[in-house]
Design a protein around this motif. Structure first.
Motif, PDB file in Angstrom:
ATOM      1  N   GLN A   3      62.033  19.372  35.336  1.00 53.27           N
ATOM      2  CA  GLN A   3      63.018  18.854  36.369  1.00 53.27           C
ATOM      3  C   GLN A   3      62.574  17.249  36.360  1.00 53.27           C
ATOM      4  O   GLN A   3      61.701  16.738  36.889  1.00 53.27           O
ATOM      5  N   HIS A  56      58.624  13.930  48.378  1.00 60.55           N
ATOM      6  CA  HIS A  56      59.249  15.173  48.089  1.00 60.55           C
ATOM      7  C   HIS A  56      59.593  15.108  46.669  1.00 60.55           C
ATOM      8  O   HIS A  56      59.441  16.410  45.962  1.00 60.55           O
ATOM      9  N   CYS A  57      59.933  14.413  45.916  1.00 55.92           N
ATOM     10  CA  CYS A  57      60.313  14.413  44.788  1.00 55.92           C
ATOM     11  C   CYS A  57      59.081  14.795  43.989  1.00 55.92           C
ATOM     12  O   CYS A  57      59.155  15.391  42.540  1.00 55.92           O
ATOM     13  N   THR A  60      58.527  18.249  43.675  1.00 55.44           N
ATOM     14  CA  THR A  60      59.527  19.173  43.179  1.00 55.44           C
ATOM     15  C   THR A  60      59.904  18.892  41.712  1.00 55.44           C
ATOM     16  O   THR A  60      60.641  19.698  41.120  1.00 55.44           O
ATOM     17  N   SER A  61      59.530  17.693  41.039  1.00 59.57           N
ATOM     18  CA  SER A  61      60.049  17.201  39.795  1.00 59.57           C
ATOM     19  C   SER A  61      58.798  17.055  38.998  1.00 59.57           C
ATOM     20  O   SER A  61      57.562  16.729  39.391  1.00 59.57           O
TER      21      SER A  61
ATOM     22  N   THR B  52      69.223  25.068  47.752  1.00 65.34           N
ATOM     23  CA  THR B  52      67.841  24.505  48.176  1.00 65.34           C
ATOM     24  C   THR B  52      68.362  23.053  48.901  1.00 65.34           C
ATOM     25  O   THR B  52      67.531  22.794  49.694  1.00 65.34           O
ATOM     26  N   GLU B  53      69.194  22.647  48.175  1.00 65.08           N
ATOM     27  CA  GLU B  53      69.255  20.936  48.638  1.00 65.08           C
ATOM     28  C   GLU B  53      70.182  21.149  50.008  1.00 65.08           C
ATOM     29  O   GLU B  53      69.857  20.423  50.845  1.00 65.08           O
ATOM     30  N   HIS B  56      67.551  22.033  52.582  1.00 61.91           N
ATOM     31  CA  HIS B  56      66.702  20.533  52.745  1.00 61.91           C
ATOM     32  C   HIS B  56      67.351  19.996  53.768  1.00 61.91           C
ATOM     33  O   HIS B  56      66.995  19.384  54.699  1.00 61.91           O
TER      34      HIS B  56
END
Lengths: 409, 409
Positions: A3, A56-57, A60-61, B52-53, B56
């Motif tokens: 991701q 947040h990133c 999730t990444s 998901t986005e 969110h």
């Protein structure tokens, strides 16, 4: 699947005052290296929103590139947001202070105190060099992700991504396969037409075909495993399948025409009515074409309302031969006036003169229409230089009539 | 403060193949209506990532605009993602099926079955009209947010935002203050110079000044409470403070020059060497300027290496008077060749002839350089038409020398 996220910062980008060209550039480059982006976010210059987005990133990444907000002014908050997100303090990089002082010395100026801010990095972050400006970047690990912080100035950003970031990613993720991208351009075909023509091809594993429409051309990209031997012959097969409408392999139409003009040592004159200087201006960016362009004219278009089709063709031909003679050029290209949505374009050569009356099937904004007609003109020349039929077949253009007068008439 | 998000979808946008102009446009429009965006995200065509986005954003924002992915093909997944995010099913809108059938009837064609997909909306969603295409939009409430789903085609997107979405927002959030935006353009001043010149101004409550650099101009925007009476006089004060370098109030430089040419009934001829047709081509998009443009020439620039400064000026002047005489135009504008980074530009008028030898302080890409020089040419004409000093002061341009020859010499 990895991701990969990008965060762009800055009120100007967020509020649409500037287009985010850094993001588009990074997306393309990363894609070619096998690191396809999975999401992109833009936030303004608000400390809290930025810290939240970084966090947040990071959860999730696997890879996050943050762009912008590393400048010396008070609305440059990225380093601080990174420190908040990772719950550490900021510390001064003495190395970078020294580097900035050297940069200012070279300009013969004292470094302003405000620049010290640019050497304040989150504790534990690894500095990324910026040989061009005073905004160093930095890298740090947070939660699941590697975070890379980069300056907003495009030249500095691009250099840092290429020199500092991509090599780190390739080392950190050795299994990600870099890809070659072979490109060529077509004119006059639709995307669905191209895709149908190429459908008999069976692509080897790891290969992919992409299209990009960039009016009036469609760019065709062949992605291949890096260094794979079949790539070029596969591209050659695609080019053969698409035939006459391929206007440049690895180069654009004006580049190709310029090369052919130089190789065959032919000079060119252009006279434009409906295209209003578009073609002349367009060729200025291509050194070969520019070198062989002797003169360009823009003539105000005063047509009589009753002008017949054959008069339009005849008038374009007459201007083409006159332009060629007057300037002692080898070749002349002409666009006549727009009349009832039709335009005559003409090519005069030592071998003879061609003209065609064309009409676009869709209605375009005037700017796009000039672009379209100028491209037909240049394509006539490309076809003649390349020993192909001068009058081509274009899906989006209707041809009303055409004429050819050989030179020995 | 209202939190407002935009989600753009599509692999092409994500991978940088196309620039997200819809996002920039929406940001600007919303900003003017008082709805400043707080974040923007781009995701690809993956159902899960999109759902998901959406979820969110529905938890963290008050208003969310989702753009793209409403087409008839299998990679158009937005409606399905919206249904997943809000945990409902999809249901067919019979009204929209009918609308699509009518659209196809008008084209004399049968509606393909695949289009039925475009009438499948999340249960409970409110349909948003699309009079142009077959992708209807829809609105729904989820968690904290109002979600608006819109088509990716720019013309359809823009119409839907203006006709369907903005009025709903203005009704739903009556306290948000719409703002007027008064614009004007300057040439030759830097952003910091402008900001210093305007610093004595004290802005009334609710007013804000914004800058946007769009090479070679800087656009100055005055945001004011809607319909406020002081706005125009305040703008007038700003214009007076900035003086000669304001090139258009509420209009661009070529628009202003075109208007003045028409009003004073003067015809124009242009001869370009270093600018290579740029100015001629530029003016084609401005009906007034185009109507008064009699001819444009692009001459290949063959300078001798030893050409002296005064020869450059003299040659540009000679070409200007010749161009004016030959075409019986009232005015001629000329750019000479680039020589040692310098360019001579000249203006010939019934009142006399001006020429100046200029050099840009920064180095520009050739394209930007032509833009810059063409703008100086047009600005000379603007100044003459507007009864101002023809030779202006530009921060980013160095003037090496200048000359004026009155007509009665």
């Amino acid at each position: 699947m990895l991701q990969i996220a990008m965060i762009s910062t800055g009120e100007e980008v967020l509020h649409g005052d500037i287009l985010d060209t850094n993001a588009a550039w990074l997306s393309r480059l990363f894609f070619q290296h096998g690191f396809a982006l999975s999401r992109r976010t833009t936030v303004g210059d608000q400390l809290e929103a930025l810290a939240t987005e970084i966090e947040h990133c990071s959860l999730t990444s696997d890879i996050v590139v943050i762009n912008g907000g590393l400048g010396p002014t008070s609305d440059d908050l990225t380093a601080q947001a990174a420190a908040i997100a990772s719950d550490v303090g900021l510390e001064q990089s003495d190395y970078w202070v020294e580097q900035m002082q050297v940069k200012y010395q070279k300009l013969g100026r004292e470094m302003p105190k405000t620049n010290l801010k640019q050497a304040m990095l989150p504790e534990g972050a690894e500095l990324l060099e910026n040989p061009i400006g005073t905004a160093c970047g930095f890298a740090m690990k947070l939660n699941r992700a590697w975070l890379f912080f980069t300056p907003g100035v495009p030249s500095e950003f691009k250099q840092m991504v290429q020199v500092e970031i991509v090599p780190r990613l390739t080392r950190a993720f050795p299994k990600v396969a870099a890809r070659d991208c072979l490109r060529f351009y077509t004119f006059g075909l639709s995307e669905s037409g191209i895709s149908e023509t190429l459908s008999p091809l069976s692509l080897p594993k790891g290969y992919e075909i992409g299209y990009r429409s960039s009016l009036p051309f469609i760019e065709i990209k062949l992605f291949a495993p890096r260094g794979d031997e079949q790539a070029h012959s596969l591209q050659q097969t695609m080019v053969s399948l698409l035939g006459d409408n391929v206007v440049g392999v690895g180069k654009t139409l004006p580049e190709l025409v310029g090369e052919l003009l130089v190789k065959q040592d032919l000079s060119l004159t252009i006279a434009e009515q409906s295209t209003g200087g578009w073609l002349t201006s367009w060729l200025q960016d291509f050194p070969n074409a520019k070198a062989k362009l002797r003169q360009g004219w823009m003539l105000a278009a005063n047509t009589e309302p009753e002008m017949a089709t054959k008069d339009l063709l005849a008038s374009a031909l007459a201007i083409a031969t006159a332009a060629r003679d007057d300037t002692a050029s080898d070749i002349a290209l002409v666009s006549g006036p727009v009349h009832d949505e039709k335009v005559a374009v003409a090519l005069s050569t030592p071998q003879g003169d061609w003209a065609q009356l064309i009409k676009t099937k869709r209605r375009y904004a005037s700017n796009d229409h000039r672009n379209m007609v100028a491209t037909v003109m240049l394509d006539m020349l490309r076809r003649w230089l390349d020993d192909r039929a001068v009058i081509g077949r274009y899906e989006s253009i209707q041809r009303e009539s055409e004429i050819f007068l050989p030179a020995d008439r």
